[in-house]
Design a protein around this motif. Structure first.
Motif, PDB file in Angstrom:
ATOM      1  N   TYR A  49      31.358  36.399  53.506  1.00 46.09           N
ATOM      2  CA  TYR A  49      30.730  36.798  52.255  1.00 46.09           C
ATOM      3  C   TYR A  49      31.204  35.829  51.176  1.00 46.09           C
ATOM      4  O   TYR A  49      32.407  35.687  50.959  1.00 46.09           O
ATOM      5  CB  TYR A  49      31.121  38.232  51.893  1.00 46.09           C
ATOM      6  CG  TYR A  49      30.510  39.265  52.808  1.00 46.09           C
ATOM      7  CD1 TYR A  49      29.518  40.119  52.340  1.00 46.09           C
ATOM      8  CD2 TYR A  49      30.908  39.392  54.134  1.00 46.09           C
ATOM      9  CE1 TYR A  49      28.949  41.075  53.167  1.00 46.09           C
ATOM     10  CE2 TYR A  49      30.347  40.337  54.972  1.00 46.09           C
ATOM     11  CZ  TYR A  49      29.363  41.180  54.481  1.00 46.09           C
ATOM     12  OH  TYR A  49      28.793  42.118  55.314  1.00 46.09           O
ATOM     13  N   VAL A  50      30.268  35.171  50.523  1.00 43.30           N
ATOM     14  CA  VAL A  50      30.596  34.118  49.566  1.00 43.30           C
ATOM     15  C   VAL A  50      30.386  34.628  48.143  1.00 43.30           C
ATOM     16  O   VAL A  50      29.342  35.211  47.821  1.00 43.30           O
ATOM     17  CB  VAL A  50      29.740  32.859  49.822  1.00 43.30           C
ATOM     18  CG1 VAL A  50      30.124  31.737  48.873  1.00 43.30           C
ATOM     19  CG2 VAL A  50      29.880  32.400  51.283  1.00 43.30           C
ATOM     20  N   SER A  51      31.385  34.370  47.290  1.00 41.34           N
ATOM     21  CA  SER A  51      31.352  34.751  45.879  1.00 41.34           C
ATOM     22  C   SER A  51      31.952  33.603  45.072  1.00 41.34           C
ATOM     23  O   SER A  51      32.509  32.675  45.637  1.00 41.34           O
ATOM     24  CB  SER A  51      32.172  36.034  45.669  1.00 41.34           C
ATOM     25  OG  SER A  51      33.537  35.800  46.002  1.00 41.34           O
ATOM     26  N   GLY A  52      31.845  33.657  43.753  1.00 39.32           N
ATOM     27  CA  GLY A  52      32.548  32.704  42.914  1.00 39.32           C
ATOM     28  C   GLY A  52      31.679  31.808  42.065  1.00 39.32           C
ATOM     29  O   GLY A  52      30.565  32.142  41.690  1.00 39.32           O
ATOM     30  N   ILE A  53      32.206  30.614  41.783  1.00 39.66           N
ATOM     31  CA  ILE A  53      31.611  29.670  40.851  1.00 39.66           C
ATOM     32  C   ILE A  53      31.575  28.294  41.521  1.00 39.66           C
ATOM     33  O   ILE A  53      32.553  27.903  42.159  1.00 39.66           O
ATOM     34  CB  ILE A  53      32.440  29.598  39.555  1.00 39.66           C
ATOM     35  CG1 ILE A  53      32.688  31.022  38.993  1.00 39.66           C
ATOM     36  CG2 ILE A  53      31.797  28.706  38.533  1.00 39.66           C
ATOM     37  CD1 ILE A  53      33.730  31.075  37.880  1.00 39.66           C
ATOM     38  N   ALA A  54      30.611  27.558  41.457  1.00 39.99           N
ATOM     39  CA  ALA A  54      29.351  27.634  40.752  1.00 39.99           C
ATOM     40  C   ALA A  54      28.227  27.764  41.783  1.00 39.99           C
ATOM     41  O   ALA A  54      28.184  27.037  42.767  1.00 39.99           O
ATOM     42  CB  ALA A  54      29.119  26.376  39.908  1.00 39.99           C
ATOM     43  N   THR A  55      27.345  28.705  41.491  1.00 43.31           N
ATOM     44  CA  THR A  55      26.212  28.996  42.371  1.00 43.31           C
ATOM     45  C   THR A  55      25.523  27.727  42.831  1.00 43.31           C
ATOM     46  O   THR A  55      25.209  27.566  44.011  1.00 43.31           O
ATOM     47  CB  THR A  55      25.182  29.876  41.627  1.00 43.31           C
ATOM     48  OG1 THR A  55      25.843  31.040  41.139  1.00 43.31           O
ATOM     49  CG2 THR A  55      24.024  30.254  42.518  1.00 43.31           C
ATOM     50  N   ASP A  56      25.305  26.813  41.902  1.00 45.89           N
ATOM     51  CA  ASP A  56      24.485  25.631  42.129  1.00 45.89           C
ATOM     52  C   ASP A  56      25.247  24.422  42.669  1.00 45.89           C
ATOM     53  O   ASP A  56      24.647  23.381  42.915  1.00 45.89           O
ATOM     54  CB  ASP A  56      23.728  25.252  40.853  1.00 45.89           C
ATOM     55  CG  ASP A  56      24.540  25.430  39.583  1.00 45.89           C
ATOM     56  OD1 ASP A  56      25.644  26.018  39.615  1.00 45.89           O
ATOM     57  OD2 ASP A  56      24.060  25.002  38.521  1.00 45.89           O
ATOM     58  N   TYR A  57      26.541  24.555  42.907  1.00 45.15           N
ATOM     59  CA  TYR A  57      27.316  23.446  43.477  1.00 45.15           C
ATOM     60  C   TYR A  57      28.245  23.948  44.579  1.00 45.15           C
ATOM     61  O   TYR A  57      27.912  23.888  45.752  1.00 45.15           O
ATOM     62  CB  TYR A  57      28.089  22.683  42.377  1.00 45.15           C
ATOM     63  CG  TYR A  57      27.142  21.895  41.502  1.00 45.15           C
ATOM     64  CD1 TYR A  57      26.692  20.641  41.893  1.00 45.15           C
ATOM     65  CD2 TYR A  57      26.639  22.438  40.329  1.00 45.15           C
ATOM     66  CE1 TYR A  57      25.782  19.937  41.131  1.00 45.15           C
ATOM     67  CE2 TYR A  57      25.726  21.738  39.554  1.00 45.15           C
ATOM     68  CZ  TYR A  57      25.305  20.489  39.951  1.00 45.15           C
ATOM     69  OH  TYR A  57      24.398  19.793  39.207  1.00 45.15           O
ATOM     70  N   CYS A  58      29.409  24.452  44.214  1.00 45.48           N
ATOM     71  CA  CYS A  58      30.412  24.790  45.216  1.00 45.48           C
ATOM     72  C   CYS A  58      30.073  26.034  46.033  1.00 45.48           C
ATOM     73  O   CYS A  58      30.330  26.079  47.230  1.00 45.48           O
ATOM     74  CB  CYS A  58      31.782  24.900  44.564  1.00 45.48           C
ATOM     75  SG  CYS A  58      32.289  23.326  43.813  1.00 45.48           S
ATOM     76  N   VAL A  59      29.469  27.043  45.409  1.00 43.20           N
ATOM     77  CA  VAL A  59      29.020  28.215  46.165  1.00 43.20           C
ATOM     78  C   VAL A  59      27.913  27.789  47.125  1.00 43.20           C
ATOM     79  O   VAL A  59      27.945  28.129  48.314  1.00 43.20           O
ATOM     80  CB  VAL A  59      28.546  29.344  45.221  1.00 43.20           C
ATOM     81  CG1 VAL A  59      27.812  30.437  45.996  1.00 43.20           C
ATOM     82  CG2 VAL A  59      29.724  29.934  44.462  1.00 43.20           C
ATOM     83  N   LEU A  60      26.957  27.029  46.635  1.00 47.29           N
ATOM     84  CA  LEU A  60      25.862  26.535  47.472  1.00 47.29           C
ATOM     85  C   LEU A  60      26.393  25.745  48.665  1.00 47.29           C
ATOM     86  O   LEU A  60      26.043  26.036  49.816  1.00 47.29           O
ATOM     87  CB  LEU A  60      24.914  25.660  46.638  1.00 47.29           C
ATOM     88  CG  LEU A  60      23.826  24.895  47.398  1.00 47.29           C
ATOM     89  CD1 LEU A  60      22.839  25.846  48.064  1.00 47.29           C
ATOM     90  CD2 LEU A  60      23.099  23.936  46.446  1.00 47.29           C
ATOM     91  N   SER A  61      27.247  24.778  48.422  1.00 44.83           N
ATOM     92  CA  SER A  61      27.778  23.938  49.504  1.00 44.83           C
ATOM     93  C   SER A  61      28.572  24.759  50.513  1.00 44.83           C
ATOM     94  O   SER A  61      28.444  24.564  51.726  1.00 44.83           O
ATOM     95  CB  SER A  61      28.660  22.823  48.930  1.00 44.83           C
ATOM     96  OG  SER A  61      27.899  21.943  48.162  1.00 44.83           O
ATOM     97  N   SER A  62      29.379  25.683  50.018  1.00 41.88           N
ATOM     98  CA  SER A  62      30.195  26.517  50.912  1.00 41.88           C
ATOM     99  C   SER A  62      29.320  27.431  51.767  1.00 41.88           C
ATOM    100  O   SER A  62      29.550  27.584  52.971  1.00 41.88           O
ATOM    101  CB  SER A  62      31.189  27.349  50.098  1.00 41.88           C
ATOM    102  OG  SER A  62      32.079  26.509  49.391  1.00 41.88           O
ATOM    103  N   GLU A  79      18.771  29.412  40.405  1.00 40.00           N
ATOM    104  CA  GLU A  79      17.631  29.998  41.127  1.00 40.00           C
ATOM    105  C   GLU A  79      17.245  29.138  42.320  1.00 40.00           C
ATOM    106  O   GLU A  79      16.972  29.652  43.410  1.00 40.00           O
ATOM    107  CB  GLU A  79      16.436  30.158  40.195  1.00 40.00           C
ATOM    108  CG  GLU A  79      16.614  31.204  39.129  1.00 40.00           C
ATOM    109  CD  GLU A  79      15.476  31.196  38.113  1.00 40.00           C
ATOM    110  OE1 GLU A  79      14.340  30.830  38.472  1.00 40.00           O
ATOM    111  OE2 GLU A  79      15.751  31.560  36.958  1.00 40.00           O
ATOM    112  N   ILE A  80      17.215  27.832  42.110  1.00 39.51           N
ATOM    113  CA  ILE A  80      16.895  26.890  43.195  1.00 39.51           C
ATOM    114  C   ILE A  80      17.949  26.981  44.291  1.00 39.51           C
ATOM    115  O   ILE A  80      17.625  27.008  45.484  1.00 39.51           O
ATOM    116  CB  ILE A  80      16.750  25.456  42.650  1.00 39.51           C
ATOM    117  CG1 ILE A  80      15.522  25.357  41.735  1.00 39.51           C
ATOM    118  CG2 ILE A  80      16.685  24.432  43.777  1.00 39.51           C
ATOM    119  CD1 ILE A  80      15.476  24.098  40.875  1.00 39.51           C
ATOM    120  N   ALA A  81      19.226  27.064  43.895  1.00 37.32           N
ATOM    121  CA  ALA A  81      20.318  27.165  44.872  1.00 37.32           C
ATOM    122  C   ALA A  81      20.204  28.442  45.695  1.00 37.32           C
ATOM    123  O   ALA A  81      20.384  28.415  46.920  1.00 37.32           O
ATOM    124  CB  ALA A  81      21.665  27.093  44.159  1.00 37.32           C
TER     125      ALA A  81
END
Length: 179
Positions: free
Chosen positions: A118-131, A160-162
């Motif tokens: 389960y993934v949470s945190g910052i940033a949706t559009d960079y590190c959350v997306l990549s993880s 939104e795109i992420a």
């Protein structure tokens, strides 16, 4: 077995930080509430050296041993079983928690028989997306806790795109109250 991955809930990504995601600190209470539901809790940290090519793209942030690199004070660190440090080199970006340099996160999760992440945190559009994308790629059933993430949004629709990219890759979008 399921694990919670807390991505980069650090001072520099929260209000007042040099690369703040709007409302970044708002994820901490949500994460604190859900963390006890997991077999393991892993938190990643951007942990950049003072000189890195990463800062050609971004303002200096989360520099090792600085206040900006520390977890936000609202995050209950007592819940965290492992801290994964990423972006520690002079040429790597370290967006994904799976790029941690102090632990092989894939091996750690598999050794602990984790099948759901389960993934949470910052940033949706960079590190959350990549993880999240790396989690799917590594074969974990991957959930993204939508009310426990915030984006930097360099462009207005980046988060939104992420989220769409994560969904298309096979991530399951879930709210914290569904856990």
């Amino acid at each position: 077995m399921k694990a919670l991955l807390i991505v980069d809930v650090q001072n520099d990504f929260c209000t007042g930080g040099v690369l703040a995601a709007k409302g970044g600190e708002e994820v901490a209470p949500i994460i604190n509430k859900i963390a006890p539901n997991f077999d393991l809790v892993i938190a990643s940290k951007d942990w950049h050296p003072i000189k890195t090519k990463h800062f050609d793209k971004w303002p200096p942030h989360c520099v090792q041993e600085t206040h900006g690199a520390e977890f936000h004070s609202d995050l209950n660190t007592a819940n965290i079983d492992l801290v994964a440090l990423k972006g520690t080199g002079t040429i790597d970006d370290g967006y994904s928690a799976f790029e941690a340099t102090n632990i092989n996160l894939i091996s750690f999760l598999k050794q602990n028989k984790i099948t759901e992440l389960y993934v949470s945190g910052i940033a949706t559009d960079y590190c959350v997306l990549s993880s999240a994308l790396d989690s799917v790629k590594e074969g974990f059933k991957t959930f993204v806790v939508t009310d426990a993430i915030r984006g930097v949004n360099v462009n207005p629709n980046d988060s939104e795109i992420a989220l769409q990219q994560m969904k298309e890759a096979g991530c399951i979008l879930i709210a914290s109250e569904e856990i």
